[in-house]
Design a protein around this motif. Structure first.
Motif, short mmCIF file in Angstrom:
data_model
loop_
_atom_site.label_atom_id
_atom_site.label_comp_id
_atom_site.label_asym_id
_atom_site.label_seq_id
_atom_site.Cartn_x
_atom_site.Cartn_y
_atom_site.Cartn_z
N ALA A 46 79.66 55.85 48.55
CA ALA A 46 80.70 56.38 47.66
C ALA A 46 80.94 57.86 47.95
CB ALA A 46 80.30 56.17 46.20
N ALA A 47 79.88 58.60 48.20
CA ALA A 47 80.00 60.04 48.47
C ALA A 47 80.80 60.31 49.74
CB ALA A 47 78.62 60.68 48.56
N SER A 48 80.79 59.37 50.68
CA SER A 48 81.52 59.57 51.94
C SER A 48 83.02 59.60 51.74
CB SER A 48 81.13 58.48 52.95
OG SER A 48 81.74 57.24 52.61
N PHE A 49 83.50 59.23 50.55
CA PHE A 49 84.93 59.25 50.27
C PHE A 49 85.43 60.65 49.91
CE2 PHE A 49 86.44 54.68 49.71
CZ PHE A 49 85.44 54.15 50.49
N GLY A 50 84.52 61.60 49.72
CA GLY A 50 84.91 62.99 49.52
C GLY A 50 85.39 63.34 48.12
N VAL A 51 85.07 62.51 47.15
CA VAL A 51 85.40 62.76 45.74
C VAL A 51 84.12 62.56 44.94
CG1 VAL A 51 87.85 62.09 45.94
CG2 VAL A 51 86.11 60.35 45.42
N PRO A 52 84.11 62.88 43.65
CA PRO A 52 82.92 62.60 42.86
C PRO A 52 82.49 61.13 43.04
CG PRO A 52 84.39 63.96 41.59
CD PRO A 52 85.14 63.56 42.84
N ALA A 53 81.19 60.94 43.29
CA ALA A 53 80.66 59.62 43.61
C ALA A 53 79.73 59.13 42.50
CB ALA A 53 79.90 59.68 44.93
N TYR A 54 79.77 57.83 42.27
CA TYR A 54 78.98 57.21 41.20
C TYR A 54 78.35 55.92 41.69
CZ TYR A 54 81.64 60.40 38.32
OH TYR A 54 82.20 61.53 37.79
N LYS A 55 77.19 55.58 41.12
CA LYS A 55 76.58 54.26 41.30
C LYS A 55 76.94 53.35 40.14
CE LYS A 55 72.48 53.26 43.07
NZ LYS A 55 71.05 53.26 43.40
N ASP A 56 77.36 53.94 39.03
CA ASP A 56 77.63 53.21 37.79
C ASP A 56 79.10 53.32 37.43
OD1 ASP A 56 77.87 53.47 34.63
OD2 ASP A 56 76.19 52.14 35.08
N ALA A 57 79.80 52.19 37.38
CA ALA A 57 81.23 52.19 37.09
C ALA A 57 81.53 52.70 35.69
CB ALA A 57 81.81 50.78 37.28
N GLU A 58 80.70 52.34 34.72
CA GLU A 58 80.92 52.83 33.35
C GLU A 58 80.88 54.36 33.30
OE1 GLU A 58 79.43 50.68 29.72
OE2 GLU A 58 78.21 49.72 31.30
N ALA A 59 79.92 54.94 33.97
CA ALA A 59 79.81 56.40 34.00
C ALA A 59 81.05 57.02 34.64
CB ALA A 59 78.55 56.83 34.75
N MET A 60 81.54 56.41 35.71
CA MET A 60 82.73 56.92 36.37
C MET A 60 83.93 56.85 35.43
SD MET A 60 84.60 55.71 39.91
CE MET A 60 85.20 54.15 39.23
N LEU A 61 84.09 55.73 34.74
CA LEU A 61 85.24 55.57 33.84
C LEU A 61 85.18 56.57 32.68
CD1 LEU A 61 85.62 51.69 33.75
CD2 LEU A 61 86.89 53.35 35.11
N LYS A 83 86.36 43.57 32.76
CA LYS A 83 86.08 43.81 31.34
C LYS A 83 85.95 45.30 31.05
CE LYS A 83 83.79 39.45 30.19
NZ LYS A 83 82.50 38.82 29.82
N LEU A 84 85.28 46.04 31.94
CA LEU A 84 85.15 47.50 31.75
C LEU A 84 86.52 48.17 31.78
CD1 LEU A 84 82.07 48.45 33.99
CD2 LEU A 84 82.15 48.26 31.49
N ALA A 85 87.33 47.80 32.75
CA ALA A 85 88.66 48.40 32.87
C ALA A 85 89.51 48.09 31.66
CB ALA A 85 89.35 47.92 34.15
N ILE A 111 91.49 38.05 28.69
CA ILE A 111 91.00 39.35 28.21
C ILE A 111 92.08 40.41 28.39
CG2 ILE A 111 89.35 41.21 28.71
CD1 ILE A 111 87.36 38.94 29.50
N ALA A 112 92.67 40.43 29.56
CA ALA A 112 93.70 41.44 29.85
C ALA A 112 94.94 41.22 28.98
CB ALA A 112 94.06 41.40 31.33
N ALA A 113 95.37 39.96 28.83
CA ALA A 113 96.56 39.68 28.04
C ALA A 113 96.36 40.08 26.59
CB ALA A 113 96.91 38.19 28.14
N ARG A 114 95.19 39.76 26.02
CA ARG A 114 94.92 40.14 24.62
C ARG A 114 94.97 41.64 24.42
NH1 ARG A 114 90.43 35.99 23.83
NH2 ARG A 114 89.37 37.43 25.20
N ALA A 115 94.50 42.38 25.41
CA ALA A 115 94.46 43.84 25.31
C ALA A 115 95.76 44.51 25.77
CB ALA A 115 93.29 44.38 26.14
N GLY A 116 96.65 43.73 26.37
CA GLY A 116 97.89 44.31 26.87
C GLY A 116 97.68 45.19 28.09
#
Length: 119
Positions: A46-61, A83-85, A111-116
């Motif tokens: 993830a760090a090789s992409f040159g932006v803040p890097a995370y191992k945890d998607a929730e933390a990134m969001l 579900k996280l998104a 899930i997506a439809a209910r949340a719009g």
């Protein structure tokens, strides 16, 4: 044509492997998009992409104000990441195959439809 005052869409990616790199490179060529974070189970990838890097998607969001999420991981993780998104009211692109089963795909859609939220 993009106005100089028009804000770019801020995106992030989860999954920085082979297909994630292809997706990332495509996003970087889009003038109306700014990729601001990357997440992968292998932090150095993830760090090789040159932006803040995370191992945890929730933390990134939690850490970034995003307009969309690109999910470029293996199908086994897609339902959880969608579900996280959706919980974050964040439109997402989920790379194919979208799910391991038709039931998981249908659950994502419900899930997506209910949340719009668009996936």
């Amino acid at each position: 044509m993009e106005s100089s005052t028009q804000r770019k869409l801020r995106g992030a990616i989860v999954g920085c492997g082979f297909f994630g790199r292809i997706q990332w490179d495509a996003w970087l060529r889009m003038p109306g998009v700014e990729m601001v974070a990357a997440c992968d189970g292998m932090l150095d990838r993830a760090a090789s992409f040159g932006v803040p890097a995370y191992k945890d998607a929730e933390a990134m969001l939690r850490a970034h104000s995003l307009d969309f999420l690109d999910i470029a991981t293996r199908p086994a993780s897609h339902l959880h990441l969608v579900k996280l998104a959706v919980a974050a009211k964040l439109p997402c692109i989920c790379q194919k195959p979208i799910a391991e089963t038709i039931e998981q795909a249908a659950e994502m859609e419900r899930i997506a439809a209910r949340a719009g939220v668009r996936i």
